[in-house]
Design a protein around this motif. Structure first.
Motif, mmCIF file in Angstrom:
data_model
loop_
_atom_site.group_PDB
_atom_site.id
_atom_site.type_symbol
_atom_site.label_atom_id
_atom_site.label_comp_id
_atom_site.label_asym_id
_atom_site.label_seq_id
_atom_site.Cartn_x
_atom_site.Cartn_y
_atom_site.Cartn_z
ATOM 1 N N LYS A 194 4.548 -12.390 12.969
ATOM 2 C CA LYS A 194 5.921 -11.911 12.845
ATOM 3 C C LYS A 194 6.663 -12.045 14.174
ATOM 4 C CE LYS A 194 5.081 -8.453 9.200
ATOM 5 N NZ LYS A 194 5.082 -7.017 8.864
ATOM 6 N N SER A 208 12.673 1.199 11.301
ATOM 7 C CA SER A 208 12.097 0.371 10.238
ATOM 8 C C SER A 208 11.746 -1.020 10.747
ATOM 9 C CB SER A 208 13.065 0.280 9.056
ATOM 10 O OG SER A 208 14.328 -0.209 9.474
ATOM 11 N N SER A 209 12.575 -1.581 11.632
ATOM 12 C CA SER A 209 12.282 -2.905 12.182
ATOM 13 C C SER A 209 11.055 -2.857 13.081
ATOM 14 C CB SER A 209 13.486 -3.429 12.972
ATOM 15 O OG SER A 209 14.538 -3.774 12.099
ATOM 16 N N TRP A 268 7.960 -2.467 10.917
ATOM 17 C CA TRP A 268 7.662 -3.728 10.229
ATOM 18 C C TRP A 268 7.116 -4.764 11.210
ATOM 19 C CZ3 TRP A 268 9.664 -8.618 11.097
ATOM 20 C CH2 TRP A 268 9.323 -9.591 10.159
ATOM 21 N N ASN A 295 3.625 -3.884 12.612
ATOM 22 C CA ASN A 295 2.676 -3.451 11.584
ATOM 23 C C ASN A 295 2.062 -2.095 11.932
ATOM 24 O OD1 ASN A 295 3.129 -5.657 9.986
ATOM 25 N ND2 ASN A 295 1.221 -6.719 10.481
ATOM 26 N N CYS A 348 14.950 -8.835 12.498
ATOM 27 C CA CYS A 348 13.897 -8.363 11.590
ATOM 28 C C CYS A 348 14.442 -8.010 10.210
ATOM 29 C CB CYS A 348 13.210 -7.123 12.172
ATOM 30 S SG CYS A 348 12.368 -7.378 13.741
ATOM 31 N N ARG A 355 12.238 -8.565 6.830
ATOM 32 C CA ARG A 355 11.728 -7.279 6.355
ATOM 33 C C ARG A 355 12.147 -7.041 4.915
ATOM 34 N NH1 ARG A 355 14.592 -3.813 9.450
ATOM 35 N NH2 ARG A 355 15.994 -3.185 7.773
ATOM 36 N N LYS A 362 10.472 -9.491 0.811
ATOM 37 C CA LYS A 362 9.046 -9.167 0.829
ATOM 38 C C LYS A 362 8.180 -10.391 0.569
ATOM 39 C CE LYS A 362 10.432 -4.840 0.992
ATOM 40 N NZ LYS A 362 11.880 -5.091 1.053
ATOM 41 N N GLU A 420 3.176 -7.914 -0.202
ATOM 42 C CA GLU A 420 4.003 -6.714 -0.323
ATOM 43 C C GLU A 420 4.505 -6.532 -1.755
ATOM 44 O OE1 GLU A 420 6.132 -6.185 4.010
ATOM 45 O OE2 GLU A 420 6.693 -7.941 2.809
ATOM 46 N N GLY A 462 12.470 -0.503 0.899
ATOM 47 C CA GLY A 462 11.472 -1.052 1.799
ATOM 48 C C GLY A 462 10.073 -1.055 1.213
ATOM 49 N N GLU A 513 17.313 0.535 2.104
ATOM 50 C CA GLU A 513 17.113 -0.544 3.063
ATOM 51 C C GLU A 513 18.172 -1.620 2.865
ATOM 52 O OE1 GLU A 513 13.116 -2.592 4.189
ATOM 53 O OE2 GLU A 513 13.924 -3.768 2.541
#
Length: 604
Positions: free
Chosen positions: A181, A203-204, A207, A210, A304, A308, A311, A315, A481, A488
């Motif tokens: 990523k 959130s970024s 993500w 990880n 991101c 993100r 998916k 995911e 998300g 999101e």
């Protein structure tokens, strides 16, 4: 379950805390101060330590703002919180105004001439701040950045900042390593003409690296910042109290863990660099600091955000499994509503507790994805009503129950709304439920070409209701998300213009509704994922579509089959058949028999 300020926060908050803030303002020679709902990370849901608006006013909604002047004050909320804000805020201390219609800018346009109104630059985005500055200037007032927030200075018993451990989110859930990523994000940074990007959205950060945390209510997010270079190396600014023994090894040698107190020094070291910053995600403080030290700020979307939101296959499969598991919990709850609750007639608190209990019994629930919404009768006519002590109602025959809730699981985030009849529904209730169902089906089955935005689709869901003379005043769908936030971006389905195309793998809600003020409300919500574009037999262009993720039965008593077309009846039957196939094996006993009956074909 983690909690923030309780929904029953007393209006006495304002009477107690407002004078303290005014005293702190006076010490800094301020005539006013802006109190947004957002915190330093522009979060929607806040840890208690950052919920300044709730502490000041008592209002605990997820969107709002406050303005304190020497002789008056105001709190702003949108239509979702009409009842809640009046129940929680002392109207003798605060004028209660609409956040959308005019909002804070209109209020500032009437500020006293010459007034100096302070703001905390860490809490406002630069674009929003520019609007507020223009509004204040119209009144002959001015906005002044303040280092020492008067609310923080007055808040003597402020809770400690959250320090939940930050843990690895395994690749079997994430579907892609953090190193891969970071390589992708570094390439995006270079393509934007920058040397590095500053990331402030939790959130970024969760993500990209990880990892998951527990600092934000109802979302498994760590409060942190990061600077990612174009070569994929990164500095992650994280409170040492959150760093678990396994975290450094998980992050690897290309990620340097640093104390948040070192962030300012790190930004000073970017003199002469081109730095990408998202004005929609990062506060004015970052822009001011970078420009002050001689960096070139490149304004652009958080790199991101799109990867993100779109998916990957792992995911998506995780979300499928989370929804099946959650669907079984929801089916048990719906069985309880249709049997036990019809006799006992519990109140809204009892309904919320029952749904949360069924979700907890899965053994996989990490948290709710938001505080459960449960409205009976007139309360259901408030789209985002939450049971507040002075407005709680009990079930009664002839009423409708609207329940909107979701769960956070390691493999996915859920959000689903169902409306159920208490006793026998009226013909009017059945008609309106069926119109909402027709709108829901229209969005579920739509096919659309590459490049289509949610804004362009919104009217298609509303069409069945428009043709009957009805509408609803909220969006049709929001992004969701993957074990992240239940709301999101950048994808959305709504009347408001949004140019972001819907991309393969984006998860969105589908939730049309109808609300008859003072009587009852209806909403049907499922989550769905955008499918890859495929050709349609006889067509010329490949088309995206939606795959349903949520599986929970609809209340058959509320469906007027005569109002459905043959194709709509076929959709409901197919949806119920798939619900039985996927969720039925997880059920047993009376609840399983009930679900089988609920999922039987509709009578023509």
């Amino acid at each position: 379950m983690r909690q923030s300020f309780d929904e029953t926060t007393s209006p006495a908050f304002g009477a107690k805390h407002l004078p303290l803030v005014r005293a702190a303002m006076a010490e800094q020679r301020l005539d006013g101060f802006l109190v947004p709902h957002e915190d330093e990370h522009q979060n929607e849901y806040l840890p208690a330590a950052n919920d300044r608006l709730a502490w000041l006013t008592g209002f605990t909604g997820s969107a709002g703002a406050g303005v304190v002047l020497k002789d008056r004050a105001a709190v702003f909320a949108d239509g979702r919180y009409t009842v809640q804000v009046r129940a929680q805020v002392d109207a003798g201390q605060f004028e209660i105004l609409d956040l959308v219609e005019g909002g804070v800018p209109a209020y500032l346009e009437k500020a006293p001439k010459g007034a100096v109104i302070g703001y905390d630059p860490r809490l406002h985005s630069p674009d929003a701040l520019a609007t507020l500055k223009r509004a204040a200037a119209k009144a002959g007032a001015s906005l002044k950045p303040i280092d020492n927030n008067p609310v923080d200075a007055a808040w003597a018993e402020r809770p400690a900042q959250p320090s939940a451990p930050v843990v690895p989110h395994e690749d079997r859930y994430a579907g892609e390593s953090s190193a891969a990523k970071r390589k992708r994000i570094g390439e995006a940074v270079a393509a934007a003409g920058a040397d590095a990007v500053v990331l402030t959205a939790p959130s970024s950060i969760a993500w990209l690296f990880n990892v998951r945390g527990g600092d934000v209510i109802r979302s498994p997010l760590p409060l942190a910042q990061a600077i990612v270079a174009a070569n994929g190396t990164a500095m992650l600014f994280l409170d040492p109290a959150k760093v678990t023994n396994e975290l450094p090894g998980w992050l690897g040698d290309d990620v340097t863990l640093m104390n948040p107190g070192e962030l300012g020094q790190a930004l000073e070291g970017m003199k002469g660099f081109k730095v990408l910053v998202d004005p929609a995600q990062s506060s004015a403080w970052y822009f001011d600091r970078l420009e002050l030290v001689g960096a070139t700020v490149v304004r652009g979307m958080d790199p991101c955000a799109i990867p993100r939101a779109a998916k990957n296959p792992v995911e998506i499969e995780g979300s499928r499994q989370a929804h099946i598991r959650d669907g079984a919990a929801l089916a048990r709850f719906l069985h309880w509503v249709d049997t036990t609750a019809q006799v006992e007639l519990p109140d809204e608190r009892g309904v919320v507790e029952a749904l949360e209990r069924f979700r907890e019994e899965t053994g996989a629930l990490k948290d709710l994805s938001f505080d459960t919404i449960a409205g009976i009768g007139p309360n259901a006519a408030l789209p985002h009503y939450k049971p507040v002590t002075r407005t709680i109602r009990k079930m009664e025959p002839g009423s409708l129950l609207l329940v909107d809730g979701g769960g956070q699981y390691l493999d996915g985030t859920t959000d689903v709304t169902r409306t159920m009849a208490i006793g026998e529904p009226s013909a009017d209730q059945r008609r309106m439920f069926t119109l909402v169902l027709k709108a829901h089906i229209a969005m579920a089955v739509i096919r659309f070409p590459v490049g289509t935005s949610g804004h362009q689709l919104d009217a298609l869901a509303r069409a069945p209701m428009w043709m009957a003379g009805f509408d609803y005043d909220h969006g049709t769908g929001h992004g969701v998300g993957s074990y992240l936030g239940v709301h999101e971006g950048p994808q959305r389905i709504a009347k408001a213009v949004n140019t972001q195309p819907l991309l393969t793998g984006m998860i969105l809600s589908n939730e049309p509704g109808y609300y008859r003020e003072g009587h009852w409300g209806i909403r049907i919500e499922t989550l769905q994922v955008v499918t890859a574009p495929e050709p349609i037999p006889g067509g010329e262009r490949p088309m995206h579509g939606f795959e349903q993720l949520t599986f929970a039965p609809l209340d058959r008593k509320l469906i007027d089959v005569d109002l459905l077309t043959e194709a709509e009846r076929a959709y409901v039957d197919a949806y119920h058949a798939e619900t039985w196939t996927k969720v039925g094996p997880l059920m047993d006993g009376e609840a399983q028999a009930w679900l089988e009956a609920q999922c039987a074909p509709l009578a023509a």
